[in-house]
Design an enzyme around this catalytic site. Structure first.
Site, PDB file in Angstrom:
ATOM      1  N   ASN A  23     132.804  45.939  13.577  1.00 24.15           N
ATOM      2  CA  ASN A  23     133.208  47.320  13.180  1.00 24.15           C
ATOM      3  C   ASN A  23     134.607  47.476  13.722  1.00 24.15           C
ATOM      4  O   ASN A  23     134.817  47.337  14.728  1.00 24.15           O
ATOM      5  CB  ASN A  23     132.240  48.373  13.913  1.00 24.15           C
ATOM      6  CG  ASN A  23     132.588  49.745  13.669  1.00 24.15           C
ATOM      7  OD1 ASN A  23     133.796  50.140  13.807  1.00 24.15           O
ATOM      8  ND2 ASN A  23     131.556  50.599  13.460  1.00 24.15           N
ATOM      9  N   HIS A  64     137.803  51.272  16.166  1.00 21.05           N
ATOM     10  CA  HIS A  64     138.743  51.632  17.421  1.00 21.05           C
ATOM     11  C   HIS A  64     139.751  50.918  17.386  1.00 21.05           C
ATOM     12  O   HIS A  64     140.890  51.365  18.035  1.00 21.05           O
ATOM     13  CB  HIS A  64     138.114  51.148  18.651  1.00 21.05           C
ATOM     14  CG  HIS A  64     136.538  51.982  18.843  1.00 21.05           C
ATOM     15  ND1 HIS A  64     136.533  53.313  19.004  1.00 21.05           N
ATOM     16  CD2 HIS A  64     135.273  51.768  18.989  1.00 21.05           C
ATOM     17  CE1 HIS A  64     135.526  53.803  19.028  1.00 21.05           C
ATOM     18  NE2 HIS A  64     134.501  52.817  19.009  1.00 21.05           N
ATOM     19  N   HIS A  88     133.244  53.636  10.197  1.00 17.87           N
ATOM     20  CA  HIS A  88     132.659  54.900  10.289  1.00 17.87           C
ATOM     21  C   HIS A  88     133.769  56.152   9.593  1.00 17.87           C
ATOM     22  O   HIS A  88     134.618  56.115  10.531  1.00 17.87           O
ATOM     23  CB  HIS A  88     132.198  55.071  11.523  1.00 17.87           C
ATOM     24  CG  HIS A  88     131.209  56.350  11.668  1.00 17.87           C
ATOM     25  ND1 HIS A  88     130.446  56.588  12.969  1.00 17.87           N
ATOM     26  CD2 HIS A  88     131.113  57.330  10.633  1.00 17.87           C
ATOM     27  CE1 HIS A  88     129.818  57.884  12.631  1.00 17.87           C
ATOM     28  NE2 HIS A  88     130.141  58.167  11.456  1.00 17.87           N
ATOM     29  N   ARG A 143     134.146  59.726   9.879  1.00 18.14           N
ATOM     30  CA  ARG A 143     133.603  60.986  10.597  1.00 18.14           C
ATOM     31  C   ARG A 143     134.064  62.234   9.913  1.00 18.14           C
ATOM     32  O   ARG A 143     135.447  62.219   9.428  1.00 18.14           O
ATOM     33  CB  ARG A 143     133.861  60.943  11.991  1.00 18.14           C
ATOM     34  CG  ARG A 143     132.978  59.860  12.637  1.00 18.14           C
ATOM     35  CD  ARG A 143     133.359  59.917  14.352  1.00 18.14           C
ATOM     36  NE  ARG A 143     132.383  59.348  15.024  1.00 18.14           N
ATOM     37  CZ  ARG A 143     131.157  59.719  15.534  1.00 18.14           C
ATOM     38  NH1 ARG A 143     130.901  60.917  15.183  1.00 18.14           N
ATOM     39  NH2 ARG A 143     130.399  58.939  16.135  1.00 18.14           N
ATOM     40  N   ARG A 175     138.293  61.507  13.028  1.00 15.82           N
ATOM     41  CA  ARG A 175     138.924  60.937  14.380  1.00 15.82           C
ATOM     42  C   ARG A 175     139.575  59.736  14.546  1.00 15.82           C
ATOM     43  O   ARG A 175     140.461  59.314  15.199  1.00 15.82           O
ATOM     44  CB  ARG A 175     138.116  61.147  15.772  1.00 15.82           C
ATOM     45  CG  ARG A 175     137.047  60.041  15.708  1.00 15.82           C
ATOM     46  CD  ARG A 175     136.265  60.196  16.901  1.00 15.82           C
ATOM     47  NE  ARG A 175     135.333  61.560  16.842  1.00 15.82           N
ATOM     48  CZ  ARG A 175     134.271  61.455  17.746  1.00 15.82           C
ATOM     49  NH1 ARG A 175     133.693  60.566  18.528  1.00 15.82           N
ATOM     50  NH2 ARG A 175     133.273  62.464  17.926  1.00 15.82           N
ATOM     51  N   GLU A 179     129.879  53.612   7.301  1.00 11.92           N
ATOM     52  CA  GLU A 179     128.945  54.608   7.874  1.00 11.92           C
ATOM     53  C   GLU A 179     129.395  56.052   7.634  1.00 11.92           C
ATOM     54  O   GLU A 179     130.684  56.190   7.730  1.00 11.92           O
ATOM     55  CB  GLU A 179     128.987  54.385   9.380  1.00 11.92           C
ATOM     56  CG  GLU A 179     128.339  53.039   9.764  1.00 11.92           C
ATOM     57  CD  GLU A 179     128.552  52.742  11.409  1.00 11.92           C
ATOM     58  OE1 GLU A 179     128.726  53.780  11.970  1.00 11.92           O
ATOM     59  OE2 GLU A 179     128.363  51.656  11.846  1.00 11.92           O
ATOM     60  N   THR A 238     127.785  57.102  17.888  1.00 10.14           N
ATOM     61  CA  THR A 238     126.543  57.647  17.543  1.00 10.14           C
ATOM     62  C   THR A 238     125.574  57.361  18.546  1.00 10.14           C
ATOM     63  O   THR A 238     125.538  56.485  19.253  1.00 10.14           O
ATOM     64  CB  THR A 238     126.248  56.461  16.124  1.00 10.14           C
ATOM     65  OG1 THR A 238     127.245  56.567  15.477  1.00 10.14           O
ATOM     66  CG2 THR A 238     125.234  57.238  15.537  1.00 10.14           C
ATOM     67  N   GLU A 290     119.217  49.580   9.862  1.00  9.72           N
ATOM     68  CA  GLU A 290     119.770  48.920  10.835  1.00  9.72           C
ATOM     69  C   GLU A 290     119.238  49.219  12.215  1.00  9.72           C
ATOM     70  O   GLU A 290     119.329  50.491  12.413  1.00  9.72           O
ATOM     71  CB  GLU A 290     121.453  49.304  11.050  1.00  9.72           C
ATOM     72  CG  GLU A 290     122.008  48.981  12.250  1.00  9.72           C
ATOM     73  CD  GLU A 290     123.589  49.333  12.316  1.00  9.72           C
ATOM     74  OE1 GLU A 290     124.226  49.549  11.245  1.00  9.72           O
ATOM     75  OE2 GLU A 290     124.144  49.310  13.288  1.00  9.72           O
ATOM     76  N   HIS A 319     124.650  48.466  17.808  1.00  7.70           N
ATOM     77  CA  HIS A 319     124.985  49.606  18.781  1.00  7.70           C
ATOM     78  C   HIS A 319     124.904  48.907  20.314  1.00  7.70           C
ATOM     79  O   HIS A 319     123.800  48.411  20.776  1.00  7.70           O
ATOM     80  CB  HIS A 319     124.295  50.869  18.641  1.00  7.70           C
ATOM     81  CG  HIS A 319     124.977  52.003  19.030  1.00  7.70           C
ATOM     82  ND1 HIS A 319     125.292  52.417  20.155  1.00  7.70           N
ATOM     83  CD2 HIS A 319     125.948  52.572  18.008  1.00  7.70           C
ATOM     84  CE1 HIS A 319     126.169  53.417  20.143  1.00  7.70           C
ATOM     85  NE2 HIS A 319     126.444  53.644  18.778  1.00  7.70           N
TER      86      HIS A 319
HETATM   87  N1  PXP Z   1     126.078  50.440  14.245  1.00 11.77           N
HETATM   88  C1  PXP Z   1     126.196  52.152  14.172  1.00 11.77           C
HETATM   89  C2  PXP Z   1     125.327  52.735  13.176  1.00 11.77           C
HETATM   90  C3  PXP Z   1     127.226  52.565  14.619  1.00 11.77           C
HETATM   91  O1  PXP Z   1     127.640  53.976  14.445  1.00 11.77           O
HETATM   92  C4  PXP Z   1     128.017  51.567  15.635  1.00 11.77           C
HETATM   93  C5  PXP Z   1     129.076  52.613  16.455  1.00 11.77           C
HETATM   94  O2  PXP Z   1     130.163  52.998  15.469  1.00 11.77           O
HETATM   95  C6  PXP Z   1     127.793  50.396  15.730  1.00 11.77           C
HETATM   96  C7  PXP Z   1     126.823  49.923  15.152  1.00 11.77           C
HETATM   97  C8  PXP Z   1     128.540  49.611  16.644  1.00 11.77           C
HETATM   98  O3  PXP Z   1     128.413  49.826  17.964  1.00 11.77           O
HETATM   99  P1  PXP Z   1     129.243  49.269  19.359  1.00 11.77           P
HETATM  100  O4  PXP Z   1     130.613  49.946  18.871  1.00 11.77           O
HETATM  101  O5  PXP Z   1     128.688  49.920  20.382  1.00 11.77           O
HETATM  102  O6  PXP Z   1     129.324  47.807  18.903  1.00 11.77           O
END
Ligand code: PXP
Length: 235
Positions: free
Chosen positions: A6, A9, A42, A44, A48, A69, A100, A150, A190
């Site tokens: 992901n 960031h 993601h 949003r 952001r 996402e 999330t 997931e 997550h």
């Molecule tokens: N899965 C989902 C559904 C999420 O919303 C996120 C965060 O955007 C992640 C996984 C990844 O989480 P993390 O950034 O804590 O690894």
């Protein structure tokens, strides 16, 4: 175990200065070259970090699998149908949240989710639901016709050790077993990082992990390729 990275960031960093760098699509390509099996981001409602422009560039460039996402809203459905990601992951969204906060409430939102999932499926987009470890919710997701789930590992990740952590891990394991048994592809994600990922990797029914923050944080120090290699080693 497959790794989906992901990259949100990196866009967060860009938006800290409303600048043009770092470029998420560049990071995505480097992550793929390092061996990542998929790229996740993601979009949003408040934009952001990831924006439509990023999605267009990512759709064009990502060769593995693009998983976007989003909330199950009309605005987001339109974006999904325009962009055509390989997978759409439906997630709950609260404007003030930092990230999330939990799984989507499936049974309570059947009426909205059913047609939404159908419309995406018609366009050839696979749908995932980010879901807590509640088995009734997982059964409801299956009934609505999702392709995969997931399982939220956030609770497990919140506990550093002890009985509560074991319980949270057991709940993830049971959810994965159940999801797999009823015919769903099961992913997890997550809060996973280089220290806590091991016990999740050991759950055979989970075929893919979606990991963001810990990889981005490590990449800031050692570079994205090494950060991905190190995670792939653990997987
Ligand atoms: N899965 C989902 C559904 C999420 O919303 C996120 C965060 O955007 C992640 C996984 C990844 O989480 P993390 O950034 O804590 O690894």
């Amino acid at each position: 175990m497959r790794l989906a990275v992901n990259i949100d960031h990196f866009a967060t960093l860009r938006e800290a200065r409303k600048a043009t760098e770092p470029e998420p699509v560049l990071v995505a390509l480097l992550a793929e070259q390092a061996g990542a099996h998929g790229i996740v981001c993601h979009i949003r409602t408040d934009r952001r970090h990831i924006k439509e422009r990023d999605l267009r560039l990512l759709r064009d460039a990502v060769k593995t699998k693009l998983n976007v996402e989003m909330a199950a809203t009309e605005e987001m459905k339109k974006i999904a149908l325009e962009i055509g990601p390989d997978v759409v992951s439906l997630v709950p969204e609260r404007p003030e949240e930092l990230t999330t906060e939990g799984g989507l409430k499936v049974a309570a939102n059947r009426k909205v989710l059913g047609p939404h999932i159908k419309a995406l499926g018609k366009a050839g987009i696979r749908t995932s639901i980010f879901i807590d470890t509640n088995l009734d919710e997982i059964a409801a997701a299956r009934e609505l016709g999702v392709d995969l789930i997931e399982v939220n590992t956030g609770k497990y990740a919140d506990f550093k050790e002890g009985r509560a952590r074991e319980k949270a891990l057991e709940a993830v394991r049971k959810a994965a077993e159940f999801g797999h048994k009823i015919g769903l592809e099961v992913h997890g994600g997550h809060g996973l990082d280089y220290r806590n990922v091991g016990p999740i990797v050991a759950i055979p029914e989970i075929s893919e992990l979606s990991i963001g923050f810990s990889i981005v944080a490590r990449a800031a120090v050692v570079g994205i390729e090494r950060a991905v290699w190190e995670m792939l080693d653990l997987l």
